[in-house]
Design a protein around this motif. Structure first.
Motif, PDB file in Angstrom:
ATOM      1  N   HIS A  33     -29.178 -11.648  -0.311  1.00 27.49           N
ATOM      2  CA  HIS A  33     -30.249 -10.900   0.333  1.00 27.49           C
ATOM      3  C   HIS A  33     -29.543  -9.776   1.400  1.00 27.49           C
ATOM      4  CE1 HIS A  33     -34.307 -11.976  -0.280  1.00 27.49           C
ATOM      5  NE2 HIS A  33     -33.877 -13.143  -0.491  1.00 27.49           N
ATOM      6  N   ILE A  84     -38.539  -9.301   0.194  1.00 28.27           N
ATOM      7  CA  ILE A  84     -39.389 -10.343   0.460  1.00 28.27           C
ATOM      8  C   ILE A  84     -40.964  -9.769  -0.028  1.00 28.27           C
ATOM      9  CG2 ILE A  84     -40.693 -11.695   1.995  1.00 28.27           C
ATOM     10  CD1 ILE A  84     -38.340 -10.909   4.104  1.00 28.27           C
ATOM     11  N   SER A 112     -38.870 -14.892  -1.100  1.00 25.84           N
ATOM     12  CA  SER A 112     -38.014 -13.929  -1.655  1.00 25.84           C
ATOM     13  C   SER A 112     -38.096 -13.383  -3.073  1.00 25.84           C
ATOM     14  CB  SER A 112     -36.749 -14.825  -1.515  1.00 25.84           C
ATOM     15  OG  SER A 112     -35.785 -14.278  -2.642  1.00 25.84           O
TER      16      SER A 112
END
Ligand SMILES: Cc1cc2nc3c(=O)[nH]c(=O)nc-3n(C[C@H](O)[C@H](O)[C@H](O)COP(=O)(O)OP(=O)(O)OC[C@H]3O[C@@H](n4cnc5c(N)ncnc54)[C@H](O)[C@@H]3O)c2cc1C
Length: 402
Positions: free
Chosen positions: A181, A357, A364
């Motif tokens: 991420h 998100i 996620s």
């Protein structure tokens, strides 16, 4: 099994929502007690949310407001207030529609969450999560310092980076990065401001009813409000200044903060008032003539900045000097140099990239079974109870979906 990491407001609400949906839930918290930061919110009184219509929340959320639509409409401020009232915490609404427990005790909010967790059979484990393990692109376990917790869903609710002594040490950013991420670099928001001017002589002075106007480096006014502020050894703090910092953005240097010490009087009325004070004691020294107008601690500072000789008799102060004094009281100007460090900030701006998100579930988009809730996400709001509502709403949404 579902694992929630972090027993702050976001994590506790996520665990409650998941358990209410019939899941078996393990809540991992590294502190001895859950909700350490929650317990000190609102100066120990906990401004738990805001009673304005939810549609008005988005104007108070400068970073990624639209990401929060589903969360805030799915579990609204009214839902949150009902939750606490149903769980034995009567609430009251104060100035600015801020909602507090009637008891003025943030601990009552923490206790209500703890009791609900217990009633739902959520297992609270004291451990520090160290990593999230995946297989085939899906969460399979949370690794803690004291053990491995196999699961098919995990919620990261580890908070931001401010007030690290409460447990918010940015671990969630590390977990998110390790799983691919993006994380917007954390920076302080709702934070005291260091000024170029030396105000150390005013340290501890609190102004109860002043107005503050902030102008940017080009001179455009970006924030104006009335309320309370505080001088510190390095600059300015207190509710007005903390809120102003949220409007200033990342780089405060060169912004001007102008304090109106007498917001109820316009310049002419203030001049009349000063004239009246002066004429009642014509032979007083200027430095001793401001006692009725200003707090004692502020007088030497104002005298110095007025450039009127402190020993001048008030009847020798010229009309021009008096006008300058009035203008100084209406416009006591400071230049911002920097923010105080992130650890002194009420909240952390920045965090896990919201584009990765799903806003309808908090899952996620990169790892199946991985969810985010609360301040770890790149969203933040102004003061007024909005930040806690964001934590509870995103926690609730993540918990329902995990
Ligand atoms: C002094 C102060 C006053 C505030 N007052 C208000 C207010 O009145 N109203 C308002 O709306 N907002 C207020 N805020 C902001 C609000 O407290 C936060 O926005 C909110 O607490 C964020 O909730 P969270 O659950 O995301 O994170 P946090 O509350 O930070 O909780 C995160 C939890 O995760 C735990 N944790 C972290 N890493 C790990 C790990 N690796 N393993 C296990 N556990 C871990 C931490 O110990 C912590 O308990 C205030 C903040 C401060 C600092």
């Amino acid at each position: 099994m579902k694992v929630v990491i972090g027993a702050g407001p976001a994590g506790m609400m996520a665990a409650i929502a998941a358990a209410e949906a019939g899941k078996r839930v393990l809540l991992i918290e590294k502190n001895e007690k859950p909700g350490r930061k929650l317990a000190i919110t609102g100066k120990g009184r906990c401004n738990v949310t805001n009673a304005r219509d939810v549609s008005e929340f988005f104007d108070n959320i400068p970073t990624n407001p639209s990401f929060l639509y589903s969360a805030l409409y799915g579990f609204t401020n009214a839902d949150l207030m009902r939750f606490f009232e149903d769980n034995g915490v009567p609430l009251k609404v104060e100035r600015g529609e801020r909602v507090f427990p009637c008891s003025d005790r943030a601990y009552d909010i923490v206790d209500a969450l703890k009791n609900r967790l217990r009633a739902l059979g959520v297992r609270l484990v004291r451990d520090e999560a160290a990593a999230i393990e995946t297989a085939g692109g899906a969460v399979v376990a949370v690794r803690g310092k004291n053990g491995l917790y196999p699961c098919d869903g995990a919620v990261i609710a580890t908070g931001g980076l401010s007030y690290a002594q409460t447990g918010s040490t940015g671990d969630g950013y590390r977990f998110a990065k390790a799983l691919g991420h993006g994380v917007t670099p954390p920076r302080p928001s709702l934070v005291p401001i260091v000024t170029r001017e030396d105000v150390s002589a005013l340290q501890g002075l609190s102004l109860k009813n002043c107005a503050l106007t902030v102008t940017d480096r080009k001179g455009a006014a970006i924030y104006k409000n009335q309320g309370e502020m505080l001088f510190t050894h390095y600059g300015l703090s207190g509710p007005l200044v903390l809120t102003a910092s949220g409007h200033i953005g990342a780089e405060p240097s060169g912004f001007h903060l102008s304090i109106d010490l007498k917001p109820a009087l316009d310049a002419d009325k203030l001049d009349e008032r000063i004239l009246r004070d002066f004429s009642s004691e014509k032979n007083k020294d200027f430095a001793n003539s401001l006692g009725a107008l200003l707090p004692a601690k502020l007088i030497p500072y104002i005298v110095e900045r007025s450039e009127i000789p402190p020993r001048a008799k008030v009847n020798s102060v010229t009309r021009e000097q008096r006008r300058r004094l009035a203008s100084l009281l209406k416009n006591l100007d400071f230049t911002a140099e920097a923010y105080r460090p992130i650890n002194e900030a009420i909240i952390t701006s920045g965090g896990v990239n919201v584009r990765e998100i799903n806003p309808s579930t908090m899952e996620s988009r990169l790892v199946k079974g991985l969810f985010f809730a609360g301040e770890v996400i790149d969203c933040d709001a102004y003061t007024g109870g909005y930040n806690l509502q964001i934590a509870f709403s995103t926690g609730h949404l993540a918990g329902m979906n995990v």
